[in-house]
Design a protein around this motif. Sequence first.
Motif, short mmCIF file in Angstrom:
data_model
loop_
_atom_site.label_atom_id
_atom_site.label_comp_id
_atom_site.label_asym_id
_atom_site.label_seq_id
_atom_site.Cartn_x
_atom_site.Cartn_y
_atom_site.Cartn_z
N GLN A 622 0.79 -1.23 0.00
CA GLN A 622 0.00 0.00 0.00
C GLN A 622 0.83 1.29 0.00
O GLN A 622 0.28 2.36 -0.25
N ASN A 628 -1.12 4.92 -0.76
CA ASN A 628 -2.56 4.82 -0.58
C ASN A 628 -2.99 5.81 0.50
O ASN A 628 -2.71 5.60 1.69
N ASP A 630 -5.87 6.35 1.72
CA ASP A 630 -6.81 5.75 2.68
C ASP A 630 -6.05 5.09 3.83
O ASP A 630 -6.46 5.16 4.99
N SER A 683 -7.29 -1.50 -0.37
CA SER A 683 -6.64 -0.76 -1.46
C SER A 683 -7.48 0.42 -1.89
O SER A 683 -6.97 1.41 -2.41
N SER A 684 -8.79 0.32 -1.68
CA SER A 684 -9.68 1.43 -2.01
C SER A 684 -10.93 1.34 -1.14
O SER A 684 -11.82 0.53 -1.40
N ASP A 686 -13.18 3.70 2.33
CA ASP A 686 -13.28 4.89 3.16
C ASP A 686 -13.11 4.45 4.61
O ASP A 686 -14.05 3.96 5.23
#
Length: 824
Positions: A622, A628, A630, A683-684, A686
């Motif tokens: 990440q 990343n 997030d 990885s994606s 909220d």
Amino acid sequence: MNNWFKQNGIHLAIIGIFFAISFVYFTPAFKGKALGESDVTRAQSTQKEIMDYHEKDTTILWTNQVLGGMPTFQLWAHYPGNITTHIIDVLKKVFPNPIDTVLLLLLGSYLLFCVLKLNPWLAAAGAIAFTFSSYNFILMLAGHSNQVFAIAFFAPILAGIILALRGKYLLGAALTALFLALEIRANHVQMTYYLLLAIVILVLVELYHAYKAKTLASFGKALAYLAVGTLLAIAVNASMLWSTYDYGKDTIRGQSNLTQNTKQPSNGLPRDYAYEYSQGIGECLTFLIPNAYGGYTGNAPGEGSNVAKALVSNNVDPTQAETFAQQFSLYWGDKPFTVGPNYYGAVIFFLFVFGLIIVRSQVKWWLVGAIVLSVVLSFGRNLSFVSDIFFNYFPLYNKFRAVDSFLAIAMLCVPVLALLAVNEVATTTDRAPLFKKLLIALYITGGLCLVIIILPDLFLPFKNATNQTIQQQLTQAFKGNTDAANAVMAGLTQDRVSVARADAARSLVFVLLAFALLWAFIKQKLNTTLVSVAFLAIILVDLWSVDKRYLKDESFIDKQDAQAPKPRDIDMLIMRDKDPDYRVFDTTQPILQDAVTPYFHKAISGYTAARLKRFDELIDNQLSKSINQDVLDMLNVKYILTADEKNQGSISMHANNTACGHAWFVKTVKFAPNADEEMQAISSFDPSDEAIVDKQYSTLIDEKQNSLDTLGKIDLVSYNPDHMVYQSGSTTQEIAIFSEIYYNKGWKMYIDGVEKPYFRADYVLRAAQIPVGNHKIEFIFHPTSYYAGEKISFASSILLVLLLGGALFMETKKKQPVATPAKK
């Protein structure tokens, strides 16, 4: 008392010489200076929070300062129940670093040589040979203090084992227990493991001879005593070993969590990483000729070098040519980096070869076996068909990297066999046949030196894999002029040949000196004492002069300069924030080598070879290839440092307004069937709104009663690295995520003083279901391995003291003269 001084006068004089040698070599340390080692600086950055609390007389076993958070067991932990902790503390308070280690090396190896029944002066020569082997000093210079500290106990452990095998059962077991306890406490498992393999060879050789001599009963008795001593040494270190064992399974040396998108093997270290520092087979020539392979990585051609001359001949300004030549390295071995060669000494190597020929003691075969094993396994990738057998099948072997450090075993065994050769001459009545064997040793060692002097490139290429890359870069710099590039590379080869030739001549001189001494000894022109003292002197001169190339007075700097990195303006600005537990991410530093950020802030970067595997996997997936955002948010990274695009060399600071904070409630929970899916999910996502949780924790979550109170809140109200206190308030049952690293071997969660379960979320964080209402939530780090282990360590330390006292009493009693009755 007077008799005692008379009986031990030579030993006391030799100990005094050891102190004098240490004082002269390390004079800057006595003046308050310290070695400015890069590894020490990195260690200080990882230990900063630990030391801050230790100064307040508080022991913490967890730190949030480095790599998001981790136990302190392999960074720095206090073990007061262990008697060896206090022994080491006293040594470090009395003697400045690294003099305490040097004295341990000298005194411990002196004990071993005395146990092997060498005369005191010859034993002292052996102690100096082992201590001043260049590898010890290079380790000190590089900052691997724990490693050389562990090596310091090799010799006295072996001395205790040999004493027990020779019939001094109680004394041998007691000394083995003491020094093995200190060895384990040095906390360098790799060195202890290598020593264990050498001890296994010793035991097998002794077993064979016991079988041949029909003395298996006494051999078994010795093993029984040594087994008790070994168990006691382990028990003394129960707290450290238990904690390390528990923690090790969750580090990068443990089992991998991922099966996809991972560079890590399923268990242990990656093979290429473990073999990264492999000894070149030909590089063993440095045992005899220190600069045969160019010395160390930073060893550049000197003034007037052939490289500079080649540059000048191709129209480069002379001043610029000299400067440019400094960018080349004379070292041409295969290691990615080296601080210096393994040099055992020309005198010692000559005596070692002589010892292979003439020594008849059964100890010889153990020494030869241990040397062969250590040298062969140090080759790593250069002799992979052997190394892979150990890497794939021997327990724990794949947990260690830098296999060239296995040469520490040979570093001790080579001087032992070398000095046993001199002792063999001293105890042989008919010395005449020894001269021919002495000539063979001269032909071998002197011949090697002569070959490097006369025909250096007959066997050595003086090139490595980087030569082609350097030549391509030079060709580009000379705008396609390959002749100019070839000339510079030829000059570099000539410079490498020159330093090898010079050191070969130097080694030849010492070989001839050693030969002359032994010739005079064999011809009975010198007595044993004179020869022993002479060897002590030339061995010291030989090794001292090479060691000073690396660990010299200039290596010491003022302590205030060595203590820590200096804060940058940007660090001073961030430190105005009084929030106790935010994190900083400095993108200008290598994330796994960062020694700056963790010193001043709680960081997601840092250096340690025992980092948590889950966090390492998080970084790899990440944060390494791309960052990343997030993940930064869920880790509560409040400040991000980047290179300033406008001002080169400057750093910009960006406040991360989307950081999730210390703890927060989430709306939804998504379950992942395994670690690979969990990694993919974060990885994606909220992180402020949802949590990714492994399905194994589904029984700890009551989704039916869970909902989000938009006005609910949870705050950190008290910070201690291993005792975090939060206050929550909500009108519904909530799932709380804490921005702290999950580790289930010691952390316990309490809600209003009652222990409750918690679980892992977002791959690396802690999470828990919080009931309705206002609650005090505490996370307390109280590992059983440490606290129960401390009790075992304390009880075992008492037993160790009693064992040592009993052994010394029995030895003293044996030496007391028996009174004879008066004649009537």
